[in-house]
Design an enzyme around this catalytic site. Structure first.
Site, PDB file in Angstrom:
ATOM      1  N   ASP A  60      63.717  28.026 -46.087  1.00  0.00           N
ATOM      2  CA  ASP A  60      65.073  27.467 -46.028  1.00  0.00           C
ATOM      3  C   ASP A  60      65.236  26.431 -47.146  1.00  0.00           C
ATOM      4  OD1 ASP A  60      67.569  27.034 -44.851  1.00  0.00           O
ATOM      5  OD2 ASP A  60      66.816  25.543 -43.428  1.00  0.00           O
ATOM      6  N   HIS A 107      75.558  20.317 -42.600  1.00  0.00           N
ATOM      7  CA  HIS A 107      74.284  20.139 -41.888  1.00  0.00           C
ATOM      8  C   HIS A 107      74.325  18.929 -40.948  1.00  0.00           C
ATOM      9  CE1 HIS A 107      72.824  22.581 -45.386  1.00  0.00           C
ATOM     10  NE2 HIS A 107      72.243  23.202 -44.372  1.00  0.00           N
ATOM     11  N   GLY A 110      74.589  25.291 -41.618  1.00  0.00           N
ATOM     12  CA  GLY A 110      75.273  24.201 -40.913  1.00  0.00           C
ATOM     13  C   GLY A 110      76.105  24.698 -39.749  1.00  0.00           C
ATOM     14  N   SER A 149      75.502  24.733 -36.363  1.00  0.00           N
ATOM     15  CA  SER A 149      75.272  24.255 -34.996  1.00  0.00           C
ATOM     16  C   SER A 149      76.594  23.861 -34.345  1.00  0.00           C
ATOM     17  CB  SER A 149      74.317  23.049 -35.007  1.00  0.00           C
ATOM     18  OG  SER A 149      72.974  23.494 -35.069  1.00  0.00           O
ATOM     19  N   ILE A 171      70.825  27.816 -37.555  1.00  0.00           N
ATOM     20  CA  ILE A 171      70.952  26.831 -36.478  1.00  0.00           C
ATOM     21  C   ILE A 171      69.659  26.023 -36.373  1.00  0.00           C
ATOM     22  CG2 ILE A 171      71.259  26.527 -33.978  1.00  0.00           C
ATOM     23  CD1 ILE A 171      72.930  29.204 -34.119  1.00  0.00           C
ATOM     24  N   ASP A 172      69.771  24.740 -36.576  1.00  0.00           N
ATOM     25  CA  ASP A 172      68.641  23.828 -36.443  1.00  0.00           C
ATOM     26  C   ASP A 172      69.001  22.666 -35.519  1.00  0.00           C
ATOM     27  OD1 ASP A 172      66.355  22.334 -36.711  1.00  0.00           O
ATOM     28  OD2 ASP A 172      66.572  21.920 -38.834  1.00  0.00           O
ATOM     29  N   SER A 173      70.102  21.982 -35.829  1.00  0.00           N
ATOM     30  CA  SER A 173      70.445  20.757 -35.088  1.00  0.00           C
ATOM     31  C   SER A 173      70.575  20.985 -33.584  1.00  0.00           C
ATOM     32  CB  SER A 173      71.749  20.165 -35.629  1.00  0.00           C
ATOM     33  OG  SER A 173      71.563  19.777 -36.968  1.00  0.00           O
TER      34      SER A 173
HETATM   35  P1  13P Z   1      72.648  22.765 -38.573  1.00  0.00           P
HETATM   36  O1  13P Z   1      72.282  21.387 -38.987  1.00  0.00           O
HETATM   37  O2  13P Z   1      74.130  22.893 -38.322  1.00  0.00           O
HETATM   38  O3  13P Z   1      71.855  23.269 -37.423  1.00  0.00           O
HETATM   39  O4  13P Z   1      72.342  23.737 -39.828  1.00  0.00           O
HETATM   40  C1  13P Z   1      71.040  24.176 -40.093  1.00  0.00           C
HETATM   41  C2  13P Z   1      70.905  24.838 -41.426  1.00  0.00           C
HETATM   42  O5  13P Z   1      71.850  25.192 -42.098  1.00  0.00           O
HETATM   43  C3  13P Z   1      69.529  25.081 -41.901  1.00  0.00           C
HETATM   44  O6  13P Z   1      69.518  25.598 -43.199  1.00  0.00           O
HETATM   45  O1  G3H Z   2      69.160  22.540 -43.791  1.00  0.00           O
HETATM   46  C1  G3H Z   2      68.489  21.747 -43.191  1.00  0.00           C
HETATM   47  C2  G3H Z   2      67.683  22.149 -41.998  1.00  0.00           C
HETATM   48  O2  G3H Z   2      68.303  21.695 -40.834  1.00  0.00           O
HETATM   49  C3  G3H Z   2      66.275  21.679 -42.133  1.00  0.00           C
HETATM   50  O3  G3H Z   2      66.184  20.320 -41.896  1.00  0.00           O
HETATM   51  O4  G3H Z   2      64.941  19.630 -43.908  1.00  0.00           O
HETATM   52  O5  G3H Z   2      65.068  18.126 -41.907  1.00  0.00           O
HETATM   53  O6  G3H Z   2      63.690  20.209 -41.839  1.00  0.00           O
HETATM   54  P1  G3H Z   2      64.879  19.500 -42.430  1.00  0.00           P
HETATM   55 ZN    ZN Z   3      71.061  24.887 -44.479  1.00  0.00          ZN
END
Ligand code: 13P
Ligand code: G3H
Ligand code: ZN
Length: 330
Positions: A93, A189, A233, A235, A276-278
């Site tokens: 990523d 993000h 981004g 989430s 989706i990460d957050s």
């Molecule tokens: P979120 O912060 O909205 O989850 O996005 C994650 C993301 O785009 C990771 O590349």
């Molecule tokens: O795009 C960002 C992702 O949420 C990854 O986050 O770089 O803090 O691991 P991070």
């Molecule tokens: Zn991203």
């Protein structure tokens, strides 16, 4: 050097083709540790969804790239053990250099993102093309990005969006040879995607964020019909997690995400990968905080990471079934 096919992983090409035809999106969930990985695999096996396991530069620094790669290999075997041989992609990523992408390709990643969106247009093309040449020689798929998302990614902070310019996309994908394109249409993000001032309120006083720029997405689709589009981004920032976190001592303010119905609409277009990460971070934090606050005598990590893993699994299943539409497509 290890090739991803030896690890049981697949690249994104076939998955994206089917996702566009079938009008759904493949989940790209970030992971940094065992509990997140277990929850992702358990949810995707149970809902029979293909999955992209996503590793950021921050995750590499935190957990070690080699360990993460072995965990992805383990994830393929774990899925089989749980009863379904789902397609698993291991994806870098926001790769920010050729060297980083090469290192991931050489250690078994099946897909990489080269994010040159912070460079000038011509620099972005040159860097992306260099990564594509190396990646394609190894059967690895490449995601590029045009346009800049607001928010924080690793060390890069962008205050404002620069929406993707539809008039650039044909030139960019043709000259770079990328397999998919991340675009900027109003997502960002993190857990604070909009300020309350940018939102309106419904009749119950709930904040409604400004809609994504579907007009730009449609224009991009007209320019490159059937080409795989990626949404970062994405989430939704479930308010029940924010409330639980704050109830048990947290201090999250103005946490506003992308409404699920907008993601469903995006998933039914050429958007075939949704990041989706957050939301996973929020689920995990809410569950851990609740145990810490309600069972102060606990000091076995399994007693708080276990509930966090259960909550993550619920979240990921909800995403594949109700938001992305990838359930049943493995
Ligand atoms: P979120 O912060 O909205 O989850 O996005 C994650 C993301 O785009 C990771 O590349
Ligand atoms: O795009 C960002 C992702 O949420 C990854 O986050 O770089 O803090 O691991 P991070
Ligand atoms: Zn991203």
């Amino acid at each position: 050097m290890v090739h991803y096919s030896e690890l049981g992983l697949v690249n994104t090409n076939e998955l994206f083709k089917k996702a566009i035809e079938g009008k759904y999106a493949i989940p790209a969930f970030n992971f940094n540790n065992m509990e997140q990985m277990q929850a992702i695999i358990a949810a995707c096996v149970e809902t029979e969804s293909p999955v992209i396991l996503q590793v950021s530069s921050g995750a590499r620094k935190y957990a070690n790239q080699t360990l993460l790669r072995y965990m992805a290999q383990g994830a393929v075997e774990y899925a089989k053990e749980l009863g379904k041989n789902i397609p698993v992609v291991l994806h870098l990523d926001h790769g920010d250099s050729f060297e980083l992408c090469k290192s991931c390709i050489d250690s078994g990643f099946s897909s990489v993102m080269i994010d040159g969106s912070h460079f000038s247009y011509e620099e972005n093309i040159a860097l992306t093309k260099q990564v594509v040449e190396y990646a394609h020689a190894h059967g690895v798929s490449v995601e590029g990005e045009l346009g800049v998302l607001a928010g924080v990614e690793d060390d890069v902070v962008a205050e404002h969006h620069t929406y993707t310019r539809p008039e650039e996309v044909v030139d960019f994908v043709t000259r770079t040879g990328v397999d998919s394109l991340a675009i900027s249409i109003g997502t960002s993000h993190g857990a604070n995607k909009f300020t309350p001032a940018q939102c309106t309120r419904d009749e119950n006083g709930i904040l409604i964020p400004p809609p994504l720029r579907f007009d730009i997405l449609e224009e991009i689709e007209k320019q490159i019909p059937g080409f795989p589009i990626v949404l970062h981004g994405a989430s939704s920032v479930p308010q029940e997690y924010v409330a639980t976190i704050n109830k048990y001592g947290g201090a999250l303010k103005d946490s506003i995400g992308i409404p699920e119905e907008q993601l469903r609409r995006a998933a039914s277009s050429a958007v075939c990968k949704i990041n989706i990460d957050s939301d996973g971070r929020l689920a995990m934090t809410a569950a851990v905080r609740e145990v810490m606050a309600t069972k102060p005598g606990e000091f076995d990590p399994r007693k708080y990471l276990g509930p966090a893993r259960d909550e993550l699994k619920k979240l990921y299943s909800h995403k594949t079934v109700n938001v992305l539409g990838s359930a049943g497509k493995a």
